[in-house]
Design a protein around this motif. Structure first.
Motif, PDB file in Angstrom:
ATOM      1  N   LEU A   1       0.822  -1.216   0.000  1.00 26.68           N
ATOM      2  CA  LEU A   1       0.000   0.000   0.000  1.00 26.68           C
ATOM      3  C   LEU A   1       0.856   1.265   0.000  1.00 26.68           C
ATOM      4  CD1 LEU A   1      -2.950  -0.873   2.425  1.00 26.68           C
ATOM      5  CD2 LEU A   1      -2.770  -1.184  -0.035  1.00 26.68           C
ATOM      6  N   LYS A   2       2.055   1.184   0.576  1.00 34.18           N
ATOM      7  CA  LYS A   2       2.919   2.376   0.595  1.00 34.18           C
ATOM      8  C   LYS A   2       4.047   2.303  -0.420  1.00 34.18           C
ATOM      9  CE  LYS A   2       5.578   0.808   4.683  1.00 34.18           C
ATOM     10  NZ  LYS A   2       5.907   1.141   6.080  1.00 34.18           N
ATOM     11  N   ALA A   3       4.057   1.237  -1.224  1.00 28.98           N
ATOM     12  CA  ALA A   3       5.141   1.032  -2.179  1.00 28.98           C
ATOM     13  C   ALA A   3       4.962   1.885  -3.430  1.00 28.98           C
ATOM     14  CB  ALA A   3       5.204  -0.441  -2.576  1.00 28.98           C
ATOM     15  N   ASP A   4       6.078   2.391  -3.933  1.00 27.94           N
ATOM     16  CA  ASP A   4       6.111   3.018  -5.254  1.00 27.94           C
ATOM     17  C   ASP A   4       6.472   1.976  -6.310  1.00 27.94           C
ATOM     18  OD1 ASP A   4       5.762   5.836  -4.316  1.00 27.94           O
ATOM     19  OD2 ASP A   4       7.639   5.387  -3.278  1.00 27.94           O
ATOM     20  N   VAL A   5       7.230   0.968  -5.878  1.00 27.62           N
ATOM     21  CA  VAL A   5       7.640  -0.139  -6.759  1.00 27.62           C
ATOM     22  C   VAL A   5       7.498  -1.451  -5.988  1.00 27.62           C
ATOM     23  CG1 VAL A   5       9.599  -1.225  -7.948  1.00 27.62           C
ATOM     24  CG2 VAL A   5       9.283   1.253  -8.076  1.00 27.62           C
TER      25      VAL A   5
END
Length: 283
Positions: free
Chosen positions: A143-147
Protein backbone atom coordinates in the motif's frame (compact mmCIF):
# COMPACT_ATOMS: atom_id res chain seq x y z
CA UNK A 1 18.27 -39.25 -29.56
CA UNK A 2 17.35 -35.59 -29.87
CA UNK A 3 18.44 -33.67 -26.78
CA UNK A 4 16.93 -30.31 -25.85
CA UNK A 5 19.11 -28.56 -23.25
CA UNK A 6 17.88 -25.05 -22.53
CA UNK A 7 15.46 -23.03 -20.36
CA UNK A 8 12.09 -24.78 -20.58
CA UNK A 9 9.84 -23.42 -17.76
CA UNK A 10 7.37 -26.19 -18.56
CA UNK A 11 5.18 -25.83 -15.46
CA UNK A 12 3.87 -22.56 -16.93
CA UNK A 13 3.57 -23.80 -20.52
CA UNK A 14 1.22 -26.70 -21.20
CA UNK A 15 1.46 -26.37 -24.98
CA UNK A 16 5.24 -26.71 -24.98
CA UNK A 17 5.10 -29.58 -22.48
CA UNK A 18 2.74 -31.59 -24.70
CA UNK A 19 4.81 -30.81 -27.79
CA UNK A 20 7.95 -32.15 -26.11
CA UNK A 21 6.10 -35.25 -24.93
CA UNK A 22 4.94 -35.85 -28.51
CA UNK A 23 8.47 -35.35 -29.90
CA UNK A 24 9.90 -38.21 -27.75
CA UNK A 25 13.01 -36.09 -27.19
CA UNK A 26 15.24 -35.92 -24.10
CA UNK A 27 14.53 -32.55 -22.48
CA UNK A 28 16.86 -31.18 -19.82
CA UNK A 29 15.96 -27.81 -18.30
CA UNK A 30 18.60 -25.30 -17.28
CA UNK A 31 16.36 -24.06 -14.47
CA UNK A 32 16.08 -27.46 -12.76
CA UNK A 33 19.77 -28.44 -12.83
CA UNK A 34 20.34 -28.50 -9.08
CA UNK A 35 23.34 -28.90 -6.81
CA UNK A 36 23.29 -30.95 -3.60
CA UNK A 37 22.89 -27.77 -1.54
CA UNK A 38 19.71 -26.85 -3.44
CA UNK A 39 21.28 -24.06 -5.50
CA UNK A 40 20.42 -23.70 -9.18
CA UNK A 41 23.69 -22.95 -11.02
CA UNK A 42 22.21 -22.39 -14.49
CA UNK A 43 19.40 -20.18 -13.22
CA UNK A 44 21.87 -18.05 -11.24
CA UNK A 45 23.36 -15.90 -14.05
CA UNK A 46 19.99 -14.99 -15.59
CA UNK A 47 18.51 -14.37 -12.15
CA UNK A 48 21.31 -11.90 -11.45
CA UNK A 49 20.65 -10.10 -14.74
CA UNK A 50 16.86 -10.09 -14.29
CA UNK A 51 17.09 -8.86 -10.69
CA UNK A 52 19.30 -5.93 -11.63
CA UNK A 53 17.18 -5.13 -14.67
CA UNK A 54 13.99 -5.17 -12.58
CA UNK A 55 15.09 -2.14 -10.59
CA UNK A 56 16.44 -0.42 -13.69
CA UNK A 57 13.12 -0.82 -15.53
CA UNK A 58 11.06 0.16 -12.48
CA UNK A 59 13.03 3.39 -12.13
CA UNK A 60 12.36 4.21 -15.78
CA UNK A 61 8.62 3.51 -15.66
CA UNK A 62 8.18 5.61 -12.52
CA UNK A 63 8.88 8.62 -14.76
CA UNK A 64 5.81 10.60 -15.84
CA UNK A 65 6.48 10.37 -19.62
CA UNK A 66 6.34 6.57 -19.16
CA UNK A 67 3.03 6.77 -17.29
CA UNK A 68 4.46 6.65 -13.78
CA UNK A 69 3.83 8.91 -10.82
CA UNK A 70 6.95 10.98 -11.44
CA UNK A 71 9.08 9.81 -8.53
CA UNK A 72 12.88 9.59 -8.60
CA UNK A 73 13.88 6.27 -7.07
CA UNK A 74 16.61 7.73 -4.88
CA UNK A 75 15.00 11.08 -4.09
CA UNK A 76 17.16 14.18 -3.62
CA UNK A 77 18.16 16.43 -0.73
CA UNK A 78 15.05 17.29 1.27
CA UNK A 79 12.82 14.89 -0.69
CA UNK A 80 12.02 11.33 0.36
CA UNK A 81 13.20 8.48 -1.89
CA UNK A 82 10.85 5.94 -3.40
CA UNK A 83 9.77 2.89 -1.41
CA UNK A 84 10.63 -0.42 -3.10
CA UNK A 85 9.19 -3.74 -1.94
CA UNK A 86 10.99 -6.87 -3.16
CA UNK A 87 9.07 -10.13 -2.65
CA UNK A 88 11.61 -12.94 -2.32
CA UNK A 89 15.14 -12.86 -0.95
CA UNK A 90 16.81 -15.23 -3.41
CA UNK A 91 19.20 -14.38 -6.22
CA UNK A 92 16.70 -12.20 -8.13
CA UNK A 93 15.54 -10.46 -4.98
CA UNK A 94 18.96 -9.65 -3.57
CA UNK A 95 20.16 -8.28 -6.91
CA UNK A 96 17.04 -6.14 -7.31
CA UNK A 97 17.44 -4.87 -3.75
CA UNK A 98 21.16 -4.13 -4.24
CA UNK A 99 20.38 -1.95 -7.26
CA UNK A 100 17.53 -0.15 -5.51
CA UNK A 101 19.63 0.45 -2.41
CA UNK A 102 22.51 1.70 -4.55
CA UNK A 103 20.20 4.25 -6.15
CA UNK A 104 19.13 5.44 -2.71
CA UNK A 105 15.62 3.98 -2.40
CA UNK A 106 14.07 2.74 0.83
CA UNK A 107 13.92 -1.03 0.29
CA UNK A 108 11.95 -3.77 2.00
CA UNK A 109 12.91 -7.33 1.06
CA UNK A 110 10.50 -10.08 2.11
CA UNK A 111 11.30 -13.75 2.62
CA UNK A 112 9.92 -16.66 4.65
CA UNK A 113 13.28 -18.14 5.65
CA UNK A 114 14.74 -16.78 8.91
CA UNK A 115 18.27 -17.88 8.04
CA UNK A 116 18.04 -16.04 4.72
CA UNK A 117 16.69 -12.93 6.45
CA UNK A 118 19.59 -13.03 8.92
CA UNK A 119 22.02 -13.26 6.00
CA UNK A 120 20.35 -10.36 4.20
CA UNK A 121 20.46 -8.31 7.41
CA UNK A 122 24.23 -8.87 7.54
CA UNK A 123 25.11 -8.14 3.91
CA UNK A 124 22.64 -5.47 2.79
CA UNK A 125 23.11 -1.73 3.38
CA UNK A 126 21.30 0.32 6.01
CA UNK A 127 18.51 1.43 3.67
CA UNK A 128 17.42 -2.21 3.16
CA UNK A 129 15.01 -3.78 5.65
CA UNK A 130 14.65 -7.59 5.53
CA UNK A 131 11.16 -8.59 6.76
CA UNK A 132 9.47 -11.93 7.42
CA UNK A 133 6.85 -12.38 4.73
CA UNK A 134 3.19 -13.14 5.36
CA UNK A 135 -0.09 -11.97 3.83
CA UNK A 136 -0.67 -9.18 6.37
CA UNK A 137 2.84 -7.74 6.06
CA UNK A 138 2.71 -7.91 2.27
CA UNK A 139 -0.63 -6.09 2.16
CA UNK A 140 0.66 -3.38 4.50
CA UNK A 141 3.86 -2.78 2.54
CA UNK A 142 2.41 -2.77 -0.99
CA UNK A 143 0.00 0.00 0.00
CA UNK A 144 2.92 2.38 0.60
CA UNK A 145 5.14 1.03 -2.18
CA UNK A 146 6.11 3.02 -5.25
CA UNK A 147 7.64 -0.14 -6.76
CA UNK A 148 6.92 -3.83 -6.11
CA UNK A 149 9.25 -6.45 -7.57
CA UNK A 150 8.09 -10.06 -7.66
CA UNK A 151 11.13 -12.30 -7.23
CA UNK A 152 9.48 -15.54 -6.10
CA UNK A 153 10.73 -18.96 -7.16
CA UNK A 154 9.50 -22.48 -6.56
CA UNK A 155 12.06 -24.44 -8.56
CA UNK A 156 10.54 -25.98 -11.67
CA UNK A 157 6.97 -25.25 -10.53
CA UNK A 158 4.40 -22.56 -11.22
CA UNK A 159 4.89 -19.39 -9.17
CA UNK A 160 2.35 -18.68 -6.37
CA UNK A 161 0.06 -15.65 -6.81
CA UNK A 162 1.00 -13.38 -3.91
CA UNK A 163 -0.17 -9.91 -4.99
CA UNK A 164 -3.96 -10.14 -5.35
CA UNK A 165 -6.34 -8.03 -7.44
CA UNK A 166 -7.76 -6.60 -4.21
CA UNK A 167 -4.31 -5.47 -3.05
CA UNK A 168 -3.62 -3.93 -6.46
CA UNK A 169 -6.76 -1.76 -6.30
CA UNK A 170 -5.45 -0.16 -3.10
CA UNK A 171 -1.95 0.60 -4.42
CA UNK A 172 -0.79 4.10 -5.37
CA UNK A 173 -1.79 5.24 -8.85
CA UNK A 174 1.26 5.47 -11.08
CA UNK A 175 3.21 2.93 -9.05
CA UNK A 176 5.11 0.17 -10.88
CA UNK A 177 5.12 -3.58 -10.40
CA UNK A 178 7.73 -5.81 -12.06
CA UNK A 179 7.00 -9.54 -12.20
CA UNK A 180 10.31 -11.34 -12.69
CA UNK A 181 8.51 -14.64 -12.01
CA UNK A 182 6.48 -14.29 -15.23
CA UNK A 183 8.50 -17.08 -16.90
CA UNK A 184 6.97 -19.42 -14.30
CA UNK A 185 3.46 -17.99 -14.66
CA UNK A 186 3.91 -14.83 -12.59
CA UNK A 187 3.41 -14.07 -8.89
CA UNK A 188 0.82 -11.28 -9.30
CA UNK A 189 -2.82 -12.14 -10.07
CA UNK A 190 -2.98 -9.50 -12.81
CA UNK A 191 0.25 -10.54 -14.54
CA UNK A 192 0.35 -11.59 -18.18
CA UNK A 193 3.50 -12.08 -20.23
CA UNK A 194 4.63 -9.12 -22.34
CA UNK A 195 7.50 -8.52 -24.76
CA UNK A 196 10.40 -6.10 -25.02
CA UNK A 197 8.56 -4.39 -27.91
CA UNK A 198 5.48 -3.78 -25.77
CA UNK A 199 6.63 -4.30 -22.19
CA UNK A 200 3.96 -2.61 -20.07
CA UNK A 201 0.24 -2.37 -19.50
CA UNK A 202 -1.88 -0.76 -16.80
CA UNK A 203 -4.44 -2.23 -14.41
CA UNK A 204 -6.21 -0.04 -11.84
CA UNK A 205 -3.70 2.75 -12.44
CA UNK A 206 -0.70 0.50 -11.66
CA UNK A 207 1.93 -0.05 -14.37
CA UNK A 208 2.75 -3.73 -14.94
CA UNK A 209 6.14 -4.70 -16.40
CA UNK A 210 5.92 -8.44 -17.09
CA UNK A 211 8.46 -9.15 -19.82
CA UNK A 212 9.30 -12.81 -20.28
CA UNK A 213 13.04 -13.34 -20.77
CA UNK A 214 14.05 -9.95 -19.38
CA UNK A 215 17.79 -10.70 -19.89
CA UNK A 216 17.22 -10.76 -23.66
CA UNK A 217 17.35 -6.96 -23.60
CA UNK A 218 21.02 -7.11 -22.60
CA UNK A 219 21.94 -10.01 -24.84
CA UNK A 220 25.71 -9.59 -24.80
CA UNK A 221 25.99 -9.58 -21.00
CA UNK A 222 23.44 -12.39 -20.71
CA UNK A 223 25.10 -14.63 -23.30
CA UNK A 224 28.54 -14.35 -21.73
CA UNK A 225 27.17 -14.94 -18.22
CA UNK A 226 25.04 -17.91 -19.30
CA UNK A 227 27.74 -19.58 -21.39
CA UNK A 228 30.16 -19.42 -18.47
CA UNK A 229 27.70 -21.51 -16.45
CA UNK A 230 26.20 -23.87 -19.06
CA UNK A 231 29.23 -24.91 -21.10
CA UNK A 232 30.68 -27.49 -18.66
CA UNK A 233 27.30 -29.28 -18.47
CA UNK A 234 26.79 -29.14 -22.25
CA UNK A 235 30.26 -30.60 -22.86
CA UNK A 236 29.61 -33.41 -20.38
CA UNK A 237 26.28 -34.33 -22.02
CA UNK A 238 27.86 -34.18 -25.50
CA UNK A 239 30.87 -36.30 -24.55
CA UNK A 240 29.10 -38.93 -22.47
CA UNK A 241 25.59 -38.96 -23.95
CA UNK A 242 22.55 -38.03 -21.88
CA UNK A 243 22.15 -41.38 -20.14
CA UNK A 244 25.73 -41.75 -18.88
CA UNK A 245 25.87 -38.04 -17.97
CA UNK A 246 22.77 -38.47 -15.78
CA UNK A 247 24.11 -41.67 -14.23
CA UNK A 248 27.37 -39.98 -13.24
CA UNK A 249 26.17 -36.47 -12.46
CA UNK A 250 23.16 -36.05 -10.15
CA UNK A 251 22.87 -32.37 -11.08
CA UNK A 252 22.17 -33.23 -14.72
CA UNK A 253 19.78 -36.02 -13.69
CA UNK A 254 17.76 -33.53 -11.65
CA UNK A 255 17.47 -31.38 -14.77
CA UNK A 256 15.50 -34.01 -16.71
CA UNK A 257 11.94 -32.78 -17.35
CA UNK A 258 10.72 -35.01 -20.19
CA UNK A 259 12.33 -38.20 -21.54
CA UNK A 260 11.01 -40.24 -24.46
CA UNK A 261 7.47 -38.93 -24.07
CA UNK A 262 7.32 -39.27 -20.27
CA UNK A 263 7.32 -36.41 -17.75
CA UNK A 264 10.21 -36.94 -15.33
CA UNK A 265 9.87 -33.77 -13.24
CA UNK A 266 7.18 -34.02 -10.57
CA UNK A 267 6.18 -30.33 -10.48
CA UNK A 268 5.56 -30.33 -14.24
CA UNK A 269 3.41 -33.46 -14.03
CA UNK A 270 1.42 -31.95 -11.16
CA UNK A 271 0.90 -28.65 -13.01
CA UNK A 272 -1.03 -30.35 -15.82
CA UNK A 273 -2.27 -33.52 -14.10
CA UNK A 274 0.02 -35.72 -16.19
CA UNK A 275 1.55 -39.08 -15.30
CA UNK A 276 4.93 -38.81 -13.58
CA UNK A 277 7.78 -41.23 -14.35
CA UNK A 278 10.92 -41.14 -12.15
CA UNK A 279 14.02 -40.47 -14.24
CA UNK A 280 15.63 -43.62 -12.79
CA UNK A 281 13.31 -45.71 -15.00
CA UNK A 282 15.31 -44.58 -18.04
CA UNK A 283 18.78 -45.07 -16.58
Amino acid sequence: DQIVFTYLHLAADEQQTKALIKSKSVDIAYETIEKDNGSLPLLLPMSEVAGRMATQEAAKYLEMPQGGMGVLLGGVTGVEPATVVVIGGGVVGINAAKMACGLGAKVYILDMNLERLAYLDDVMPANCFPVMSNAAVLRELVLKADVVIGAVLVAGAKAPKLLTKEMLKEMKKGSVIVDVAIDQGGCFETSKATTHDNPCYEVDGVIHYCVANMPGAVAKTSTLALTNATLPYAVEIANKGWKKAMQENKEIKRGANVIKGKVTYKAVAQAFDLDYSPVEEFL
